[in-house]
Scaffold this motif. Structure first.
Motif, PDB file in Angstrom:
ATOM      1  N   ASN A  20       0.842  -1.195   0.000  1.00  0.00           N
ATOM      2  CA  ASN A  20       0.000   0.000   0.000  1.00  0.00           C
ATOM      3  C   ASN A  20       0.877   1.245   0.000  1.00  0.00           C
ATOM      4  OD1 ASN A  20       0.783   0.509   2.777  1.00  0.00           O
ATOM      5  ND2 ASN A  20      -0.700  -1.055   3.379  1.00  0.00           N
ATOM      6  N   GLU A  21       0.224   2.373  -0.029  1.00  0.00           N
ATOM      7  CA  GLU A  21       0.950   3.635  -0.111  1.00  0.00           C
ATOM      8  C   GLU A  21       1.877   3.833   1.086  1.00  0.00           C
ATOM      9  OE1 GLU A  21      -0.070   8.416  -0.578  1.00  0.00           O
ATOM     10  OE2 GLU A  21      -1.578   6.907  -1.065  1.00  0.00           O
TER      11      GLU A  21
ATOM     12  N   TYR B  13       5.431   2.492   0.581  1.00  0.00           N
ATOM     13  CA  TYR B  13       6.296   3.349  -0.233  1.00  0.00           C
ATOM     14  C   TYR B  13       6.642   4.645   0.499  1.00  0.00           C
ATOM     15  CZ  TYR B  13       5.517   0.165  -4.099  1.00  0.00           C
ATOM     16  OH  TYR B  13       5.494  -0.956  -4.889  1.00  0.00           O
ATOM     17  N   THR B  14       5.707   5.136   1.297  1.00  0.00           N
ATOM     18  CA  THR B  14       5.998   6.330   2.091  1.00  0.00           C
ATOM     19  C   THR B  14       7.116   6.050   3.082  1.00  0.00           C
ATOM     20  OG1 THR B  14       3.718   7.134   1.889  1.00  0.00           O
ATOM     21  CG2 THR B  14       5.031   8.005   3.706  1.00  0.00           C
TER      22      THR B  14
ATOM     23  N   ASP C 204       5.586   7.872  -8.064  1.00  0.00           N
ATOM     24  CA  ASP C 204       4.185   7.474  -8.164  1.00  0.00           C
ATOM     25  C   ASP C 204       3.483   7.315  -6.822  1.00  0.00           C
ATOM     26  OD1 ASP C 204       4.170   7.136 -11.083  1.00  0.00           O
ATOM     27  OD2 ASP C 204       5.543   5.476 -10.677  1.00  0.00           O
ATOM     28  N   GLY C 205       4.192   6.843  -5.821  1.00  0.00           N
ATOM     29  CA  GLY C 205       3.591   6.690  -4.508  1.00  0.00           C
ATOM     30  C   GLY C 205       3.040   5.319  -4.221  1.00  0.00           C
ATOM     31  N   ASP C 206       2.702   4.545  -5.251  1.00  0.00           N
ATOM     32  CA  ASP C 206       2.260   3.173  -5.045  1.00  0.00           C
ATOM     33  C   ASP C 206       2.504   2.375  -6.318  1.00  0.00           C
ATOM     34  OD1 ASP C 206       0.019   3.430  -6.836  1.00  0.00           O
ATOM     35  OD2 ASP C 206      -1.076   4.432  -5.242  1.00  0.00           O
TER      36      ASP C 206
END
Length: 521
Positions: A287-288, A291-292, A393-395
């Protein structure tokens, strides 16, 4: 109120070394091992890389698995008969209090260990002192405070049968401290630990691929009569092509299964998948927040560790360079002059300060033009495709649902794996220096990657989709003719048609599947 932080590490020593009481039951480790584990531990042989010199430094960015590798090594050795008391583990990132008066804390902890724990064994028993995250107690801006170099130099000068292991984010952090402590270059080695490569990820999903009948070992391509170096020397590619076909035939029955995992590896990279508990079979399971966390870890590393690089004045520029590389994905070259104007610094700052610092931290590597002593342009490659996804992209959705984005990430992963392939081939020839991967621009197009084995160049063209094949092949052939290179490689994606999986295209050019190339690196 008196302030005494000097015993913080000593008081927690048994907590950080639970195997002293509980043996192998103390460990909670991933079920899989990276290829680094086999390289360092040598489970099929006596000894280990940790014992090849008095001190070994493991370096790599946060999250690549240095601590896990250390615990896997300790577990393996205890499981195979070593006494748990032979291993002392000191994690200086576990508590900020350990970083105060760190030289005294380190000495106290070692004295306690040697008298109370190791002292129970025979006096000549070999043992390991493992100091994790030593960059946290390096004090380049506080010359009156010893970091860890002095205590470690004392350990190395002691005649005891002892091996010291340290970890840090960058080699310079180890080298600088040991140099200041007067430790000879001959007394230590440095081993980089990089994000999980495709081979490691695939074997963790399908352990059966590591069985003797299906294991694709790259060793015979690195040395021996069928190897790339032999093909370069004899200019006869026949045995090399035959060996590649043998490698392919070992996994031909599961080719589609391997192909199906390429895009997931490209989307998640080699850090996120290794950090998670259990194996991440699909990037869709991320999930996001995953990556965060990766992006934040890199940002924290830059601001916490780059201050030790004295030439860096604006740390935020390094983060901006990473973001720029993530957006471009190695597709285009950047003119140095454009970077100078964009960042409002001189060329020397870009070429001799910013890019080397990011390379030292294993975040980003630049590629200049082959056979050009004054290159005007540079490709920028992040060393982890998951970080590209995190910054751009973030995800993973944008990658898994967009073939053009997959093509871009395939280029980034191919650069990273070519770095690994070049290192493996050269190291086995006795040259373990960091490889240089460059590009080359000819009349017929651009060769994506060029590396050298000895002094002989090897061009590598990438044709991940069918529209790229003709141009990539023409560029490789032009390079071979220009430099009389004996061998050229063309990496073909799944959409590129081929008469057979491994093709001898004539003139010393060999076409092989992209997924197989990653597997062999």
């Amino acid at each position: 109120m008196s302030i005494d932080a000097g015993d913080a590490l000593l008081r927690a020593l048994h907590d950080h070394n639970p195997w002293w009481e509980h043996g192998t039951d103390a460990f909670s480790l991933p079920a899989r091992q990276k290829s680094d584990f086999y390289h360092l531990t040598r489970p099929e042989r006596s000894g280990s890389q940790f014992e090849d010199q008095p001190l070994l430094g493991l370096v790599g960015r946060r999250g690549v698995g240095k601590t896990t590798l250390l615990h896997q090594f300790i577990h393996h050795r205890i499981d195979h008969g070593d006494d748990p008391a032979q291993f002392l583990y000191l994690p200086f990132d576990a508590d900020p209090l350990y970083q105060l008066q760190s030289d005294d804390q380190l000495r106290r902890a070692i004295r306690y260990y040697e008298s109370r724990v190791l002292g129970r064994l025979d006096t000549d028993t070999p043992h390991f002192v493992i100091i994790d995250d030593v960059h946290q107690i390096e004090h380049p801006n506080k010359p009156t405070i010893d970091g860890w170099g002095g205590p470690v130099a004392d350990l190395l000068n002691d005649p005891a049968d002892r091996h010291v292991v340290v970890t840090a984010s960058a080699a310079i952090q180890v080298e600088r401290e040991l140099q200041s402590a007067g430790v000879s270059d001959d007394d230590y080695g440095i081993q980089p630990i990089l994000p999980e490569k495709f081979r490691d990820y695939l074997f963790s999903l399908y352990p059966a691929l590591e069985e003797p009948d299906t294991r694709v070992s790259p060793t015979s391509l690195r040395k021996g009569e069928n190897s790339l170096p032999t093909a370069l020397k004899t200019r006869d590619i026949g045995p090399f092509v035959s060996e590649l076909r043998v490698k392919h035939d070992r996994v031909a029955d599961v080719e589609r299964r391997i192909q199906s995992q390429v895009v997931d590896y490209l989307a998640m990279g080699g850090t996120i998948s290794f950090e998670r508990d259990g194996v991440v079979e699909s990037a869709a399971d991320l999930n996001e927040a995953d990556y965060t966390r990766l992006r934040d870890n890199v940002r924290n590393a830059l601001y916490q560790e780059v201050p030790g690089f004295e030439s860096i004045q604006t740390i935020a520029d390094l983060e901006r360079l990473c973001a720029l590389a993530a957006r471009n994905r190695g597709a285009d070259t950047f003119r140095y002059q454009d970077l100078v104007e964009l960042f409002d610094v001189d060329r020397r700052t870009i070429a001799d300060s910013y890019l080397p610092a990011l390379k030292e931290l294993y975040l980003l590597t630049s590629a200049t033009e082959y056979d050009n002593s004054r290159p005007r342009s540079v490709h920028l490659y992040l060393r982890d495709t998951g970080l590209v996804t995190a910054l751009a992209d973030g995800d993973a959705a944008a990658v898994r649902n967009n073939f053009d984005r997959e093509v871009d990430l395939a280029r980034v992963a191919a650069f990273d794996h070519t770095m690994r392939f070049a290192y493996g081939v050269n190291a086995i020839q006795g040259n373990d220096a960091s490889p240089s991967i460059q590009y080359w621009r000819g009349r017929d197009g651009e060769v994506d990657f060029v590396f050298e084995v000895g002094d002989t160049p090897v061009p590598v063209g990438l044709a991940y989709h069918s529209g790229e094949r003709d141009a990539a092949l023409a560029a490789v052939r032009e390079f071979k003719q220009t430099y009389e290179a004996p061998v050229g490689l063309l990496l073909a994606g799944d959409t590129v048609q081929a008469a057979q999986p491994i093709e001898d295209l004539g003139d010393g050019v060999v076409q092989l599947p992209y997924w197989l190339y990653l597997l062999l690196c």
